[in-house]
Design a protein around this motif. Structure first.
Motif, short mmCIF file in Angstrom:
data_model
loop_
_atom_site.label_atom_id
_atom_site.label_comp_id
_atom_site.label_asym_id
_atom_site.label_seq_id
_atom_site.Cartn_x
_atom_site.Cartn_y
_atom_site.Cartn_z
N CYS A 29 0.85 -1.18 0.00
CA CYS A 29 0.00 0.00 0.00
C CYS A 29 0.89 1.24 0.00
O CYS A 29 1.45 1.62 1.02
N LYS A 30 1.03 1.84 -1.18
CA LYS A 30 1.93 2.98 -1.32
C LYS A 30 1.41 4.22 -0.61
O LYS A 30 2.18 5.06 -0.16
N ALA A 31 0.10 4.32 -0.51
CA ALA A 31 -0.48 5.47 0.19
C ALA A 31 -0.09 5.43 1.67
O ALA A 31 0.32 6.45 2.23
N MET A 32 -0.19 4.25 2.27
CA MET A 32 0.18 4.13 3.69
C MET A 32 1.67 4.36 3.87
O MET A 32 2.10 4.99 4.84
N GLU A 33 2.46 3.87 2.92
CA GLU A 33 3.90 4.10 2.95
C GLU A 33 4.17 5.61 3.00
O GLU A 33 4.99 6.08 3.78
N GLY A 34 3.46 6.34 2.16
CA GLY A 34 3.62 7.79 2.08
C GLY A 34 3.17 8.49 3.36
O GLY A 34 3.85 9.40 3.85
N LEU A 35 2.05 8.04 3.91
CA LEU A 35 1.53 8.66 5.14
C LEU A 35 2.49 8.44 6.30
O LEU A 35 2.74 9.35 7.10
N ILE A 36 3.05 7.25 6.38
CA ILE A 36 3.99 6.94 7.46
C ILE A 36 5.28 7.74 7.28
O ILE A 36 5.83 8.30 8.23
N LYS A 37 5.74 7.83 6.05
CA LYS A 37 6.96 8.59 5.75
C LYS A 37 6.76 10.06 6.14
O LYS A 37 7.64 10.69 6.73
#
Ligand code: FE2
Length: 160
Positions: free
Chosen positions: A72-80
């Motif tokens: 899930c790239k969106a979650m990756e982005g949110l966590i980053k």
């Protein structure tokens, strides 16, 4: 992806990845939070998140599909984004207010994902699966409300 069932399976894998990433990010957030109530909110939601991950795995097993397979790239982005924020902030009260803002973005993303998944499950006739996903959706709403209350009642004011 040729039909709604395939799209549903894709959504489940995406949610599994999102929950998996969160089980690793939430302990870091809990550790960083100095406010006792906020720390507890992160710790409580970590336990729920582990359960959410298990539920998705059970659903995937039932449908005979792999839970893993998507990132899930969106979650990756949110966590980053949350991690970057924590590196930049140097006031504790502002950190708490900002952590809530980042965490609520995550919750809203999950609410959107689970809302779609519940609808697809119902439309595809997976009644029990829809109920299981709804349980998670309710817990995501609850986590969002807890964060909202913390922000409104105390932590935003402290950051002013
Ligand atoms: Fe979750």
């Amino acid at each position: 992806m040729k039909n709604l069932e395939a799209l549903f399976e894709h959504q489940l894998q995406d949610l599994y990845s999102a929950e998996d990433q969160l089980t690793k990010a939430l302990p870091k957030m809990a550790k960083k939070a100095k406010d006792a109530k906020l720390k507890k909110a992160f710790e409580d939601h970590l336990e729920e998140t582990k359960e959410h991950k298990t539920r998705i795995k059970e659903i995937c097993d039932e449908l005979d599909i792999k839970a893993k397979g998507e990132t899930c790239k969106a979650m990756e982005g949110l966590i980053k984004e949350a991690e970057d924020f924590l590196k930049e902030v140097d006031d504790e009260d502002v950190m708490h207010a900002g952590m809530i803002a980042e965490a609520q973005r995550v919750e809203h993303y999950e609410i959107s994902g689970y809302g779609t998944a519940v609808r697809y499950a119902k439309e595809l006739g997976h009644k029990d699966i829809a109920a299981k996903l709804q349980k998670t959706l309710d817990e995501e709403y609850k986590a969002d409300t807890t964060l909202n209350d913390l922000a409104e009642k105390r932590l935003n004011k402290k950051a002013i």
